[in-house]
Design an enzyme around this catalytic site. Structure first.
Site, PDB file in Angstrom:
ATOM      1  N   GLU A   1       0.782  -1.260  -0.081  1.00  0.00           N
ATOM      2  CA  GLU A   1       0.095  -0.125  -0.120  1.00  0.00           C
ATOM      3  C   GLU A   1       0.720   1.245  -0.145  1.00  0.00           C
ATOM      4  O   GLU A   1       1.048   2.017   0.838  1.00  0.00           O
ATOM      5  CB  GLU A   1      -1.180  -0.076   1.166  1.00  0.00           C
ATOM      6  CG  GLU A   1      -1.780  -1.324   1.231  1.00  0.00           C
ATOM      7  CD  GLU A   1      -2.848  -0.922   2.192  1.00  0.00           C
ATOM      8  OE1 GLU A   1      -3.061  -0.151   3.080  1.00  0.00           O
ATOM      9  OE2 GLU A   1      -4.009  -1.771   2.109  1.00  0.00           O
TER      10      GLU A   1
ATOM     11  N   GLU B   1      -5.788  -8.562   1.179  1.00  0.00           N
ATOM     12  CA  GLU B   1      -6.165  -8.364   2.493  1.00  0.00           C
ATOM     13  C   GLU B   1      -7.635  -8.041   2.263  1.00  0.00           C
ATOM     14  O   GLU B   1      -8.031  -7.092   1.165  1.00  0.00           O
ATOM     15  CB  GLU B   1      -5.530  -6.810   3.054  1.00  0.00           C
ATOM     16  CG  GLU B   1      -4.287  -7.092   3.533  1.00  0.00           C
ATOM     17  CD  GLU B   1      -3.649  -5.877   4.478  1.00  0.00           C
ATOM     18  OE1 GLU B   1      -4.411  -4.850   4.669  1.00  0.00           O
ATOM     19  OE2 GLU B   1      -2.271  -5.684   4.187  1.00  0.00           O
TER      20      GLU B   1
HETATM   21  C1  BGC Z   1      -2.653  -2.470   6.088  1.00  0.00           C
HETATM   22  C2  BGC Z   1      -2.748  -3.229   7.415  1.00  0.00           C
HETATM   23  C3  BGC Z   1      -3.763  -2.717   8.191  1.00  0.00           C
HETATM   24  C4  BGC Z   1      -5.109  -2.982   7.718  1.00  0.00           C
HETATM   25  C5  BGC Z   1      -6.369  -2.605   8.564  1.00  0.00           C
HETATM   26  C6  BGC Z   1      -4.019  -2.142   5.533  1.00  0.00           C
HETATM   27  O1  BGC Z   1      -4.241  -0.605   5.245  1.00  0.00           O
HETATM   28  O2  BGC Z   1      -1.858  -3.240   5.191  1.00  0.00           O
HETATM   29  O3  BGC Z   1      -1.169  -2.965   7.959  1.00  0.00           O
HETATM   30  O4  BGC Z   1      -3.443  -3.089   9.531  1.00  0.00           O
HETATM   31  O5  BGC Z   1      -5.151  -2.192   6.289  1.00  0.00           O
HETATM   32  O6  BGC Z   1      -6.419  -1.071   8.654  1.00  0.00           O
END
Ligand code: BGC
Length: 457
Positions: free
Chosen positions: A180, A368
């Site tokens: 990101e 994610e």
């Molecule tokens: C990031 C993580 C973060 C997650 C939740 C993403 O932006 O890669 O490190 O904990 O979102 O906020």
């Protein structure tokens, strides 16, 4: 009459997993600073996050990642727990200052050994390691020399990537160069709410340009040193809609979309920066050197998409350059998570469609997706039905996109363990596994058992 319902849900789950196809990759994602702890052990140098969290007023409740989930010491048990849950792929990041304490120069063999042990433990448990080279914990020494705002970061980064590739490339097949870039440059170099706490366009614009160049160069280093690797990089994205159909709101939404969803991927794909919809990036030219347009491009084997929510955007005269503001979910009477983010499953579908529309887009993994909720541990259990519901609803949307031809080939839950959630400290709990941060006791939540049933039938 509870049992039949569970049976029914289970059947539906088994059915759903099969619909994604046999080769679809399933996993969980984590990041070094958020779980490892061991912040000064065995030769590790300080990262910008160690320094930032030590300043008062930067992080909610003064929290820091000095111990976090103590994964530095508990990795064997945590990997065994993943095995027990039947999770076949584990995404984790390498800490740059654990491997090269000053960012450049001497390599810390203890750091290399730690990740060797993590990788070997994964492989011994039939878990495929997926490595993110950089998930925001820049060596503090490099920040003192200008950090991401200094062009030398590109060669420092290439040196670090080469060390990682040589050390782990014999066993790690899946690599992600950056996590990101929009978030670590935007929050860290424009808004100052993440490490290193810098603000303003004069920090953000060079940091963004150098992140794009480092991402492409990092990809090239990996490809040269590990020709058999699958190489990707990951992007945050939010589905954006205008608050009203007025022209001003529509234009504001387009600008926000260009900033949040397009700024980093388009130069990689050879499209340059989205100057037309986001005129302020014309100022980036100042940091260009001859040949940069070509250097910014790289044909990644995959792109990691990380989506959590949708944003509603309206015109605002108070936000310079962007003239746009997010309408908070809390003011829109929509369901939200503990982060205040809207629960909006179609967001992930729209983002998959949007990214797969780019010409030359390689395959996509959702690297994610997940949610924080105010979980309560009672009698050794955590009944997080909201999270189960969230994950299932988002997954249905992934399946919808896939069935419409989007080349999405994997999905990783954020995250395995409740952990250090950056500026929010330990308050938001995102894990499939509950962590008591005083005792380091783990409790597998209902969502963890749900994922196990979903994956293993
Ligand atoms: C990031 C993580 C973060 C997650 C939740 C993403 O932006 O890669 O490190 O904990 O979102 O906020």
């Amino acid at each position: 009459m509870k049992a039949p319902k569970i049976q029914m849900e289970l059947k539906e789950n088994i059915f759903a997993r099969e619909l994604f196809g046999e080769d679809f990759k399933w996993g969980v994602s984590t990041a070094a600073y958020q779980i490892e702890g061991g912040h000064d052990l065995h030769g590790k140098g300080p990262s910008v996050w160690d320094v930032f969290t030590a300043k008062s007023g930067t992080i909610l409740n003064g929290h820091h990642g000095n111990t976090a989930c103590d994964f530095y010491n508990t990795y064997l048990e945590d990997i065994a727990m993943m095995k027990e849950l039947g999770i076949p792929n584990f995404r984790f990041s390498l800490s740059w200052p654990r491997i090269i304490p000053n960012g450049t120069g001497e390599v810390n063999q203890s750091g290399i050994e730690f990740y060797n042990k993590v990788i070997d433990a994964c492989l011994a448990n039939d878990i495929e390691p997926w490595v993110t080279v950089y998930h925001w914990d820049l060596p503090h020494e490099l920040e003192l020399r200008g950090g991401w705002a200094d062009r030398d970061i590109i060669s420092w980064f290439k040196e670090y990537v080469a060390v990682c590739a040589k050390a782990f490339g014999d066993r790690v097949k899946y690599w992600m160069v950056l996590n990101e870039p929009m978030v670590f440059t935007g929050a860290g170099y424009f808004m100052g709410v993440h490490a290193p706490g810098k603000k303003g366009l004069t920090n953000f614009l060079p940091a963004a340009h150098h992140a794009v160049l480092a991402m492409a160069e990092g990809g090239r280093v990996l490809r040269q040193l590990i020709p058999t690797a699958e190489i990707g990089t990951t992007f945050s994205c939010s589905y954006i809609e205008p608050y009203t159909t007025s022209r001003k709101d529509v234009v504001a939404a387009r600008r926000a979309d260009a900033l949040m969803n397009r700024l980093f991927i388009e130069p990689i794909l050879g499209l340059g920066y989205p100057e037309e919809d986001l005129p302020v990036v014309k100022k980036l030219k100042k940091y260009y050197q001859p040949g940069d347009t070509e250097l910014m491009q790289f044909d990644f084997d995959f792109i990691g998409i990380q989506n959590y929510t949708r944003e509603i955007v309206k015109h605002s005269i108070f936000v310079p350059y962007l003239n746009a503001v997010l309408v908070k979910a809390g003011n829109r009477r929509v369901p939200t998570t503990a982060m205040g983010w809207e629960v909006y499953p179609p967001a992930i579908y729209h983002m998959l469609k949007k990214y797969s529309d780019y010409a030359g887009m390689p395959k996509i993994y959702i690297t994610e997706n997940g949610a924080a909720f105010p979980d309560v541990a009672a009698d050794g259990k955590v009944n997080d039905t909201e999270r189960v519901h969230y994950l299932r609803s988002y997954l249905r949307q992934v399946l919808k996109a896939k069935s419409e031809g989007v080349n999405v080939q994997g999905y990783f839950v954020w995250t395995l363990l409740d952990n250090f959630e950056w500026a929010e400290g330990y308050h938001p709990r995102f894990g499939l596994v509950h962590v008591d941060f005083d005792t380091q006791r783990r409790i597998i939540k209902s969502s963890g058992y749900w994922y196990k049933a979903f994956l293993n039938g």
